[in-house]
Design a protein around this motif. Structure first.
Motif, PDB file in Angstrom:
ATOM      1  N   LYS A  23     -41.317 -24.908 -17.774  1.00 49.28           N
ATOM      2  CA  LYS A  23     -42.440 -25.059 -18.701  1.00 49.28           C
ATOM      3  C   LYS A  23     -41.910 -25.468 -20.073  1.00 49.28           C
ATOM      4  CE  LYS A  23     -45.892 -22.132 -18.788  1.00 49.28           C
ATOM      5  NZ  LYS A  23     -46.690 -20.888 -19.028  1.00 49.28           N
ATOM      6  N   LEU A  24     -42.511 -26.511 -20.616  1.00 48.60           N
ATOM      7  CA  LEU A  24     -42.148 -26.984 -21.947  1.00 48.60           C
ATOM      8  C   LEU A  24     -43.396 -26.965 -22.817  1.00 48.60           C
ATOM      9  CD1 LEU A  24     -40.185 -28.310 -23.977  1.00 48.60           C
ATOM     10  CD2 LEU A  24     -40.858 -30.521 -23.005  1.00 48.60           C
ATOM     11  N   GLN A  25     -43.274 -26.341 -24.005  1.00 49.16           N
ATOM     12  CA  GLN A  25     -44.398 -26.268 -24.937  1.00 49.16           C
ATOM     13  C   GLN A  25     -43.950 -26.651 -26.340  1.00 49.16           C
ATOM     14  OE1 GLN A  25     -45.855 -22.211 -24.694  1.00 49.16           O
ATOM     15  NE2 GLN A  25     -47.194 -22.684 -22.950  1.00 49.16           N
ATOM     16  N   ALA A  80     -43.122   2.112 -43.799  1.00 49.48           N
ATOM     17  CA  ALA A  80     -43.471   0.725 -44.108  1.00 49.48           C
ATOM     18  C   ALA A  80     -44.364   0.186 -42.995  1.00 49.48           C
ATOM     19  CB  ALA A  80     -42.211  -0.120 -44.240  1.00 49.48           C
ATOM     20  N   ILE A  81     -45.488  -0.401 -43.383  1.00 49.67           N
ATOM     21  CA  ILE A  81     -46.478  -0.904 -42.432  1.00 49.67           C
ATOM     22  C   ILE A  81     -46.680  -2.387 -42.694  1.00 49.67           C
ATOM     23  CG2 ILE A  81     -48.834  -0.665 -41.554  1.00 49.67           C
ATOM     24  CD1 ILE A  81     -48.839   2.162 -42.854  1.00 49.67           C
ATOM     25  N   SER A  82     -46.658  -3.198 -41.636  1.00 48.89           N
ATOM     26  CA  SER A  82     -46.928  -4.625 -41.814  1.00 48.89           C
ATOM     27  C   SER A  82     -47.906  -5.112 -40.752  1.00 48.89           C
ATOM     28  CB  SER A  82     -45.631  -5.448 -41.753  1.00 48.89           C
ATOM     29  OG  SER A  82     -45.058  -5.400 -40.470  1.00 48.89           O
ATOM     30  N   HIS A  83     -48.787  -6.014 -41.178  1.00 48.27           N
ATOM     31  CA  HIS A  83     -49.777  -6.632 -40.303  1.00 48.27           C
ATOM     32  C   HIS A  83     -49.503  -8.136 -40.281  1.00 48.27           C
ATOM     33  CE1 HIS A  83     -52.294  -2.948 -40.590  1.00 48.27           C
ATOM     34  NE2 HIS A  83     -51.848  -2.930 -41.839  1.00 48.27           N
ATOM     35  N   ARG A  84     -49.480  -8.714 -39.089  1.00 50.88           N
ATOM     36  CA  ARG A  84     -49.305 -10.160 -38.976  1.00 50.88           C
ATOM     37  C   ARG A  84     -50.439 -10.734 -38.138  1.00 50.88           C
ATOM     38  NH1 ARG A  84     -44.046 -12.601 -36.147  1.00 50.88           N
ATOM     39  NH2 ARG A  84     -45.276 -12.227 -34.255  1.00 50.88           N
ATOM     40  N   TYR A  85     -51.146 -11.726 -38.707  1.00 52.72           N
ATOM     41  CA  TYR A  85     -52.237 -12.415 -38.021  1.00 52.72           C
ATOM     42  C   TYR A  85     -51.814 -13.872 -37.846  1.00 52.72           C
ATOM     43  CZ  TYR A  85     -54.670  -8.399 -40.097  1.00 52.72           C
ATOM     44  OH  TYR A  85     -55.030  -7.136 -40.512  1.00 52.72           O
ATOM     45  N   ARG A  86     -51.812 -14.351 -36.606  1.00 52.26           N
ATOM     46  CA  ARG A  86     -51.340 -15.716 -36.351  1.00 52.26           C
ATOM     47  C   ARG A  86     -52.315 -16.466 -35.451  1.00 52.26           C
ATOM     48  NH1 ARG A  86     -45.391 -16.412 -34.019  1.00 52.26           N
ATOM     49  NH2 ARG A  86     -44.896 -15.905 -36.183  1.00 52.26           N
ATOM     50  N   PHE A  87     -52.523 -17.754 -35.776  1.00 52.38           N
ATOM     51  CA  PHE A  87     -53.301 -18.660 -34.925  1.00 52.38           C
ATOM     52  C   PHE A  87     -52.364 -19.752 -34.433  1.00 52.38           C
ATOM     53  CE2 PHE A  87     -55.804 -22.554 -34.330  1.00 52.38           C
ATOM     54  CZ  PHE A  87     -56.729 -22.101 -33.399  1.00 52.38           C
ATOM     55  N   GLU A  88     -52.313 -19.949 -33.106  1.00 54.67           N
ATOM     56  CA  GLU A  88     -51.399 -20.911 -32.507  1.00 54.67           C
ATOM     57  C   GLU A  88     -52.161 -22.006 -31.763  1.00 54.67           C
ATOM     58  OE1 GLU A  88     -47.359 -18.438 -31.443  1.00 54.67           O
ATOM     59  OE2 GLU A  88     -48.991 -18.385 -29.975  1.00 54.67           O
ATOM     60  N   SER A  89     -51.681 -23.230 -31.891  1.00 55.60           N
ATOM     61  CA  SER A  89     -52.122 -24.357 -31.073  1.00 55.60           C
ATOM     62  C   SER A  89     -50.943 -24.743 -30.184  1.00 55.60           C
ATOM     63  CB  SER A  89     -52.543 -25.538 -31.941  1.00 55.60           C
ATOM     64  OG  SER A  89     -53.626 -25.177 -32.783  1.00 55.60           O
ATOM     65  N   ILE A  90     -51.168 -24.793 -28.866  1.00 53.05           N
ATOM     66  CA  ILE A  90     -50.080 -24.921 -27.902  1.00 53.05           C
ATOM     67  C   ILE A  90     -50.287 -26.160 -27.038  1.00 53.05           C
ATOM     68  CG2 ILE A  90     -48.852 -23.789 -26.004  1.00 53.05           C
ATOM     69  CD1 ILE A  90     -50.069 -21.121 -27.103  1.00 53.05           C
ATOM     70  N   TRP A  91     -49.308 -27.055 -27.068  1.00 52.66           N
ATOM     71  CA  TRP A  91     -49.308 -28.218 -26.198  1.00 52.66           C
ATOM     72  C   TRP A  91     -48.332 -27.948 -25.047  1.00 52.66           C
ATOM     73  CZ3 TRP A  91     -50.087 -28.432 -31.348  1.00 52.66           C
ATOM     74  CH2 TRP A  91     -51.166 -29.220 -31.819  1.00 52.66           C
ATOM     75  N   THR A  92     -48.850 -27.773 -23.830  1.00 49.83           N
ATOM     76  CA  THR A  92     -48.038 -27.496 -22.647  1.00 49.83           C
ATOM     77  C   THR A  92     -47.928 -28.763 -21.813  1.00 49.83           C
ATOM     78  OG1 THR A  92     -48.834 -25.215 -22.606  1.00 49.83           O
ATOM     79  CG2 THR A  92     -47.806 -26.053 -20.588  1.00 49.83           C
ATOM     80  N   ARG A  93     -46.697 -29.101 -21.423  1.00 42.00           N
ATOM     81  CA  ARG A  93     -46.487 -30.323 -20.646  1.00 42.00           C
ATOM     82  C   ARG A  93     -47.119 -30.208 -19.263  1.00 42.00           C
ATOM     83  NH1 ARG A  93     -40.433 -32.086 -19.576  1.00 42.00           N
ATOM     84  NH2 ARG A  93     -40.566 -30.248 -18.210  1.00 42.00           N
ATOM     85  N   GLN A  94     -48.035 -31.081 -18.987  1.00 45.16           N
ATOM     86  CA  GLN A  94     -48.659 -31.212 -17.669  1.00 45.16           C
ATOM     87  C   GLN A  94     -48.610 -32.703 -17.339  1.00 45.16           C
ATOM     88  OE1 GLN A  94     -49.573 -28.691 -15.914  1.00 45.16           O
ATOM     89  NE2 GLN A  94     -49.836 -27.013 -17.353  1.00 45.16           N
ATOM     90  N   GLU A  95     -47.554 -33.117 -16.628  1.00 44.61           N
ATOM     91  CA  GLU A  95     -47.319 -34.544 -16.383  1.00 44.61           C
ATOM     92  C   GLU A  95     -48.582 -35.221 -15.854  1.00 44.61           C
ATOM     93  OE1 GLU A  95     -44.875 -36.021 -17.431  1.00 44.61           O
ATOM     94  OE2 GLU A  95     -43.303 -34.530 -17.685  1.00 44.61           O
ATOM     95  N   PRO A  96     -48.943 -36.408 -16.372  1.00 52.22           N
ATOM     96  CA  PRO A  96     -48.167 -37.217 -17.348  1.00 52.22           C
ATOM     97  C   PRO A  96     -48.594 -36.981 -18.794  1.00 52.22           C
ATOM     98  CG  PRO A  96     -49.959 -38.527 -16.479  1.00 52.22           C
ATOM     99  CD  PRO A  96     -50.089 -37.152 -15.839  1.00 52.22           C
ATOM    100  N   GLN A  97     -49.254 -35.855 -19.092  1.00 49.00           N
ATOM    101  CA  GLN A  97     -49.731 -35.613 -20.441  1.00 49.00           C
ATOM    102  C   GLN A  97     -49.510 -34.154 -20.819  1.00 49.00           C
ATOM    103  OE1 GLN A  97     -53.845 -36.696 -20.075  1.00 49.00           O
ATOM    104  NE2 GLN A  97     -54.395 -34.858 -18.968  1.00 49.00           N
ATOM    105  N   TYR A  98     -50.038 -33.755 -21.977  1.00 50.79           N
ATOM    106  CA  TYR A  98     -49.937 -32.384 -22.451  1.00 50.79           C
ATOM    107  C   TYR A  98     -51.324 -31.748 -22.472  1.00 50.79           C
ATOM    108  CZ  TYR A  98     -45.056 -32.734 -23.942  1.00 50.79           C
ATOM    109  OH  TYR A  98     -43.696 -32.855 -23.957  1.00 50.79           O
ATOM    110  N   ASP A  99     -51.374 -30.466 -22.107  1.00 52.37           N
ATOM    111  CA  ASP A  99     -52.617 -29.702 -22.137  1.00 52.37           C
ATOM    112  C   ASP A  99     -52.626 -28.864 -23.418  1.00 52.37           C
ATOM    113  OD1 ASP A  99     -55.034 -28.526 -21.028  1.00 52.37           O
ATOM    114  OD2 ASP A  99     -53.830 -26.704 -20.837  1.00 52.37           O
ATOM    115  N   LEU A 100     -53.731 -28.923 -24.165  1.00 52.88           N
ATOM    116  CA  LEU A 100     -53.835 -28.208 -25.440  1.00 52.88           C
ATOM    117  C   LEU A 100     -54.645 -26.931 -25.276  1.00 52.88           C
ATOM    118  CD1 LEU A 100     -53.524 -28.000 -28.540  1.00 52.88           C
ATOM    119  CD2 LEU A 100     -55.592 -29.423 -28.739  1.00 52.88           C
TER     120      LEU A 100
END
Length: 198
Positions: free
Chosen positions: A72-74, A91-111
């Protein structure tokens, strides 16, 4: 089966407000053997204050599976907000993250897209030794909503103000798979600018 999770995380100060973050992660199905995944991350962060910063960056992700012959390649882009606080010596930390992921699905990428939230706690134990724990949940934007959950508990040691290491246990939970990992992490800081005005 207990495997290993190794990470090296760098924070490189560019100015009083800006810093560059770098991360390298490798995971093995068995202890430092039988490769599972590799991730490289780079991001630029802006610090509003000592306790709040925003970041954006890019990940390269490559993994191999027992059940699939094709690796798998992303490619991932992400934006995040970090907020820290302190309650007595905790010590307290909060992390909020939004990810956009392109996964290789030959012959293109799935988002696809997902949201992540991590709560991390650190508590001093003795001199430079401290306790570290975090839990992070991953939610897909779209069904199925649950992606994964990560939970970690370990001990950390500060060798100096710019270098520390952590050793502990990491649990990776998916819908159809669970992984137990020995987690070894190193965190370091570099300063690429000088505060001296002389």
């Amino acid at each position: 089966m207990t495997g290993s999770w190794t990470e090296v995380i760098g924070q490189h100060e560019l100015s009083e407000k800006w810093c560059l973050g770098t991360t390298a992660i490798s995971q093995h199905y068995r202890m430092f053997d039988d490769f599972q995944l590799l991730l490289f991350r780079m991001g630029l962060a802006y610090r509003f204050s000592g306790d709040a910063l925003v970041s954006a960056g890019y990940d390269y992700f490559y993994s191999e599976s027992y059940s699939e012959d094709r690796p798998k390649l992303q490619h991932r882009t992400w934006e995040e907000f970090n907020l820290g606080s302190r309650y007595s010596t905790l010590a307290i930390s909060h992390r909020y993250r939004f990810e956009s992921i392109w996964t290789r699905q030959e012959p293109q990428y799935d988002l696809s897209h997902r949201l992540r939230y991590r709560l991390k706690l650190e508590h001093p134990l003795y001199k430079n030794l401290y306790l570290s724990a975090f839990n992070e949940i991953f939610i897909n934007v779209g069904k199925p909503y649950f992606n994964q959950n990560r939970m970690a508990l370990g001990l950390g040691y500060r060798l100096n103000p710019d270098l520390r290491v952590e050793l502990g246990y990491l649990k990776l939970h998916f819908d159809h798979a669970h992984y137990d990992r020995l987690r070894l992490a190193m965190f370091f800081k570099t300063n690429l600018f000088s505060k001296d005005k002389n």
